[in-house]
Design a protein around this motif. Structure first.
Motif, PDB file in Angstrom:
ATOM      1  N   TYR A 232      -4.426   4.000  -2.237  1.00  0.00           N
ATOM      2  CA  TYR A 232      -4.564   3.513  -0.858  1.00  0.00           C
ATOM      3  C   TYR A 232      -5.233   4.537   0.064  1.00  0.00           C
ATOM      4  O   TYR A 232      -5.951   4.155   0.991  1.00  0.00           O
ATOM      5  N   PHE A 233      -4.986   5.817  -0.160  1.00  0.00           N
ATOM      6  CA  PHE A 233      -5.590   6.849   0.678  1.00  0.00           C
ATOM      7  C   PHE A 233      -6.726   7.578  -0.039  1.00  0.00           C
ATOM      8  O   PHE A 233      -7.087   8.694   0.338  1.00  0.00           O
ATOM      9  N   HIS A 234      -7.308   6.972  -1.043  1.00  0.00           N
ATOM     10  CA  HIS A 234      -8.393   7.627  -1.777  1.00  0.00           C
ATOM     11  C   HIS A 234      -9.521   7.961  -0.801  1.00  0.00           C
ATOM     12  O   HIS A 234      -9.972   7.105  -0.024  1.00  0.00           O
ATOM     13  N   PRO A 235     -10.012   9.206  -0.796  1.00  0.00           N
ATOM     14  CA  PRO A 235     -10.989   9.615   0.224  1.00  0.00           C
ATOM     15  C   PRO A 235     -12.311   8.849   0.175  1.00  0.00           C
ATOM     16  O   PRO A 235     -12.975   8.713   1.209  1.00  0.00           O
ATOM     17  N   VAL A 236     -12.707   8.349  -0.999  1.00  0.00           N
ATOM     18  CA  VAL A 236     -13.952   7.568  -1.061  1.00  0.00           C
ATOM     19  C   VAL A 236     -13.761   6.219  -0.371  1.00  0.00           C
ATOM     20  O   VAL A 236     -14.623   5.757   0.392  1.00  0.00           O
ATOM     21  N   SER A 237     -12.619   5.575  -0.628  1.00  0.00           N
ATOM     22  CA  SER A 237     -12.320   4.316   0.060  1.00  0.00           C
ATOM     23  C   SER A 237     -12.227   4.539   1.559  1.00  0.00           C
ATOM     24  O   SER A 237     -12.685   3.714   2.361  1.00  0.00           O
ATOM     25  N   ARG A 238     -11.646   5.662   1.950  1.00  0.00           N
ATOM     26  CA  ARG A 238     -11.530   5.978   3.365  1.00  0.00           C
ATOM     27  C   ARG A 238     -12.903   6.217   3.990  1.00  0.00           C
ATOM     28  O   ARG A 238     -13.136   5.887   5.152  1.00  0.00           O
ATOM     29  N   SER A 239     -13.826   6.774   3.217  1.00  0.00           N
ATOM     30  CA  SER A 239     -15.193   6.964   3.719  1.00  0.00           C
ATOM     31  C   SER A 239     -15.812   5.615   4.062  1.00  0.00           C
ATOM     32  O   SER A 239     -16.437   5.452   5.125  1.00  0.00           O
ATOM     33  N   ALA A 240     -15.653   4.647   3.168  1.00  0.00           N
ATOM     34  CA  ALA A 240     -16.184   3.308   3.433  1.00  0.00           C
ATOM     35  C   ALA A 240     -15.509   2.696   4.653  1.00  0.00           C
ATOM     36  O   ALA A 240     -16.148   2.011   5.461  1.00  0.00           O
TER      37      ALA A 240
END
Length: 434
Positions: A232-240
């Motif tokens: 849920y807090f994966h930095p790549v997903s957060r980038s998107a």
């Protein structure tokens, strides 16, 4: 036969990758599934931008809502004939489980933050407003829509009913942990749900766990902990998600400034003006938002066009670890340098923070206080989980927070080596030079 008691002539079964089968026998539940507002959930992803990181994470809130319903159905089957359980609440529990995510918008939380909306508020509006869902619920009883809304809003008088849908060990979490693990392909979210369902017991105002099932609950809590930080807090997903948020902010800013769009944001107008009707909200889904993003790649505004190209084609921002307590001076220098080289820091230098509290016990008077998970001992006494479990005690009440600083490394690398700002920016961000 009253509508609320009507059963389908033949049980309907959904094939499901997590629960194997989802069973529907009640006419009310079958009709709710067919309502347009529930079908809309097929067009809202469960995990927002996580598909940029985990390519299998394309599952929808429709999938998840059916899963939560199925878990509650199984729990209630186990509760039959047990003390404290009122069988007259069965249909209410099933309807609330099915409809609990009804008000989620496209890309959910990012969308809510930009436009200052609350999906729980829209869930209630869909349930009590002039909708297909409301018309179905009113056929049960005139006040049935309000009861369903109260369960989802956690204000219903029977707290046992509420705890099935919303607590630290509820059907919602048990479904999304397993479902999200399945579709992302990770192993963290798996736990022995069947064991937990067998040891769940109804008491006066909440569900408790038979003490022999403690280890299954430990596994569940650790699964939740791992899923938050690994998925849920994966930095790549957060980038998107950062880019998505900045697109919406940019479009809103351009609209309010009088900018003439090549492709008019018709579906967003009421959101920009802060006068969102229920119908405006319901008709906006992720395919429509994605269509706009694709169209806006050709806008004359360079920032909007660039951000939409990045989101559409997965050209995401890079990130570095950031400590807001110790690095604000560096951030201010970066802010000034970005302005000097023509990169608007409002859109291209973004601090993003994630935090989670995996388990907590009752702390009277504290903000966001939570009812704990109780174990039921052989003598029927209740004991708070962390007092018995060393594993849970080690993480109880410990909030973990993570901060990242996001930026477009391609823009930085494209700067001329003659520009003194380039070296300063790269040094401050720790970007290695070729």
């Amino acid at each position: 036969m009253a509508y609320k008691d009507e059963q389908l002539r033949e049980e309907k079964v959904f094939k499901d990758p997590v629960h194997r089968y989802i069973h529907v026998k009640d006419r009310v539940i079958w009709d709710l599934i067919g309502a347009m507002e529930f079908q809309r959930l097929r067009r809202i992803k469960q995990l927002g931008t996580s598909f940029f990181t985990f390519h299998g994470a394309e599952h929808s809130r429709f999938n998840h809502s059916l899963g939560v319903y199925e878990i509650v159905r199984r729990i209630l089957a186990n509760f039959e004939g047990k003390p404290y359980w009122n069988p007259n609440e069965r249909l209410l529990c099933l309807a609330a489980a099915l409809l609990h995510d009804l008000g989620h918008g496209p890309f959910s939380h990012s969308f809510e933050k930009v436009f200052k909306l609350d999906h729980e508020d829209f869930t209630k509006k869909i349930i009590v407003g002039d909708t297909e869902i409301n018309h179905i619920l009113r056929r049960v009883e005139p006040d049935f829509p309000q009861k369903v809304a109260e369960v989802i809003n956690k204000t219903y008088h029977d707290k046992l009913v509420v705890s099935l849908i919303s607590s630290q060990i509820d059907a919602d979490r048990m479904d999304y942990l397993q479902r999200d693990a399945y579709f992302t392909g990770v192993s963290y979210g798996h736990f022995d749900m069947e064991r937990i369902l067998r040891v769940m017991r109804p008491v006066d105002d909440q569900v408790v766990i038979k003490s022999s099932g403690m280890h299954a609950v430990e596994d569940y809590i650790m699964s939740r902990y791992q899923m938050y930080w690994q998925v849920y807090f994966h930095p790549v997903s957060r980038s998107a998600e950062v880019i998505l948020s900045k697109i919406l902010h940019r479009v809103k800013d351009l609209y309010l400034s009088g900018y003439t769009f090549r492709f008019q944001p018709i579906h967003f107008l009421s959101f920009f003006e802060g006068e969102v009707s229920l119908q405006d909200y319901i008709r906006l889904d992720e395919p429509i938002v994605s269509y706009y993003f694709q169209a806006w790649t050709d806008e004359s505004d360079e920032i909007l066009s660039d951000l939409c190209v990045r989101f559409t084609n997965r050209k995401l921002f890079k990130y570095v670890e950031f400590n807001p307590n110790a690095q604000m001076e560096e951030w201010m220098v970066l802010h000034r340098l970005f302005e000097q080289v023509g990169m608007d820091p409002k859109y291209y230098l973004v601090v993003d923070s994630s935090s989670d509290l995996p388990y907590d016990f009752y702390r009277p008077g504290e903000e966001g206080e939570r009812l704990p998970i109780y174990l039921q001992k052989p003598n029927n006494e209740l004991e708070e989980l962390s007092r018995t479990s060393d594993i849970v005690e080690s993480i109880s009440g410990k909030k973990r927070t993570d901060h990242k600083l996001y930026f477009p490394s391609d823009f930085i690398e494209a700067l001329s080596d003659d520009q003194p700002e380039k070296k300063q920016i790269m040094d401050l961000l720790g970007i290695a030079r070729n």
